[in-house]
Write an enzyme that holds these catalytic residues in place. Structure first.
Site, PDB file in Angstrom:
ATOM      1  N   GLU A 267       0.829  -1.216   0.000  1.00 38.27           N
ATOM      2  CA  GLU A 267       0.000   0.000   0.000  1.00 38.27           C
ATOM      3  C   GLU A 267       0.858   1.259   0.000  1.00 38.27           C
ATOM      4  O   GLU A 267       0.552   2.225  -0.719  1.00 38.27           O
ATOM      5  CB  GLU A 267      -0.964  -0.004   1.186  1.00 38.27           C
ATOM      6  CG  GLU A 267      -1.970  -1.156   1.181  1.00 38.27           C
ATOM      7  CD  GLU A 267      -2.696  -1.342  -0.137  1.00 38.27           C
ATOM      8  OE1 GLU A 267      -2.920  -0.356  -0.860  1.00 38.27           O
ATOM      9  OE2 GLU A 267      -3.022  -2.493  -0.467  1.00 38.27           O
TER      10      GLU A 267
ATOM     11  N   HIS B 180       2.109   2.346  -3.332  1.00 35.60           N
ATOM     12  CA  HIS B 180       1.178   3.108  -4.170  1.00 35.60           C
ATOM     13  C   HIS B 180       1.379   4.615  -3.995  1.00 35.60           C
ATOM     14  O   HIS B 180       1.165   5.391  -4.930  1.00 35.60           O
ATOM     15  CB  HIS B 180      -0.275   2.771  -3.802  1.00 35.60           C
ATOM     16  CG  HIS B 180      -0.812   1.526  -4.440  1.00 35.60           C
ATOM     17  ND1 HIS B 180      -0.966   1.391  -5.802  1.00 35.60           N
ATOM     18  CD2 HIS B 180      -1.259   0.370  -3.900  1.00 35.60           C
ATOM     19  CE1 HIS B 180      -1.479   0.195  -6.067  1.00 35.60           C
ATOM     20  NE2 HIS B 180      -1.664  -0.448  -4.934  1.00 35.60           N
TER      21      HIS B 180
HETATM   22 NI    NI Z   1      -2.547  -2.386  -4.820  1.00 36.72          NI
END
Ligand code: NI
Length: 178
Positions: free
Chosen positions: A144, A147
Site C-alpha cells: 500500500e 502506491h
Molecule cells: Ni494495490
C-alpha cells in the site's frame, strides 16, 4: 458514502508521488476514508491507497477480516488507517509471496518484500501509530505504501514468469478476483 471507481494500471495517476496530508481530523479526510473503506470492502480488497481512487494523498487503509475470498489463507490483519506513513525494514530478510492489486485486476505476481518492518504514521484523528509487524501484515503495508510513491507490484517482480492471470496460476481455487 460511496464506492468509487478504482484506477487501473496504465492510468498515469497511479505513477504519481502523492502529497502528505496536512490537515487531520477534517470532514474531507473522513469522507475520503469512508469512500476508501466502501470501495475496498465492495471488492474484497486487503488494502487500498488513496491514489487508487484518484486522490493523490498519502493515505492507505488495509485489513482483512476472518475470511477474505481474495486471500483465503492470509493471517488476519487488523483494520488500519495509516496517514503519512513511514516504513523502516527490520533486518534485511526478504520473502517472496503472491500479491494481487485492485488496480491490476485478475492477476497475481510473486513479489519480494521485507519480512519484518516497523511502520509509523497517524490515524484520521492525528493519533500516532507505530507497529512492528511481519509476514502478510508487513507485505500489505509495503504494497500500500508503494502506491503512494507511484509503484505498482508488477514493478517489483523479479522473475516475470511468476506473473500472470489468477485463473491460470491457481486453476480451480476459486480465488475471487475481478
Ligand atoms: Ni494495490
Amino acid at each position: 458514502m460511496a464506492i468509487r471507481p478504482v484506477l487501473r494500471m496504465g492510468d498515469p495517476r497511479l505513477l504519481q508521488v502523492s502529497e502528505p496530508v496536512r490537515e487531520l481530523d477534517s470532514g474531507e479526510l473522513r469522507a475520503l476514508l469512508a469512500d476508501m473503506l466502501d470501495t475496498m470492502t465492495s471488492l474484497s480488497g486487503a488494502g487500498l491507497a488513496a491514489p487508487q481512487i484518484g486522490e493523490p494523498l498519502r493515505v492507505v487503509i488495509f485489513g482483512t477480516g476472518a475470511h477474505n475470498p481474495r486471500y483465503p489463507d492470509a493471517e488476519i490483519v487488523p483494520y488500519t488507517v495509516l496517514i503519512n506513513p513511514e516504513l523502516e525494514p527490520l533486518g534485511t530478510e526478504l520473502e517472496q509471496d503472491w500479491e494481487g492489486c485492485l488496480s491490476v485486476p485478475g492477476m497475481r505476481g510473486l513479489v519480494p518484500r521485507y519480512t519484518q518492518l516497523r511502520y509509523r504514521g497517524v490515524d484520521e484523528r492525528g493519533r500516532s501509530i507505530e507497529r512492528s509487524v511481519s509476514g502478510f501484515h508487513a507485505r500489505v503495508a509495503q504494497h500500500e505504501v508503494d502506491h503512494l510513491d507511484g509503484i505498482l507490484y508488477p514493478m517489483r517482480i523479479m522473475d516475470l514468469r511468476q506473473f500472470g492471470f489468477t485463473e491460470e496460476l491457481f486453476p480451480g481455487q476459486g480465488l475471487a478476483d475481478d
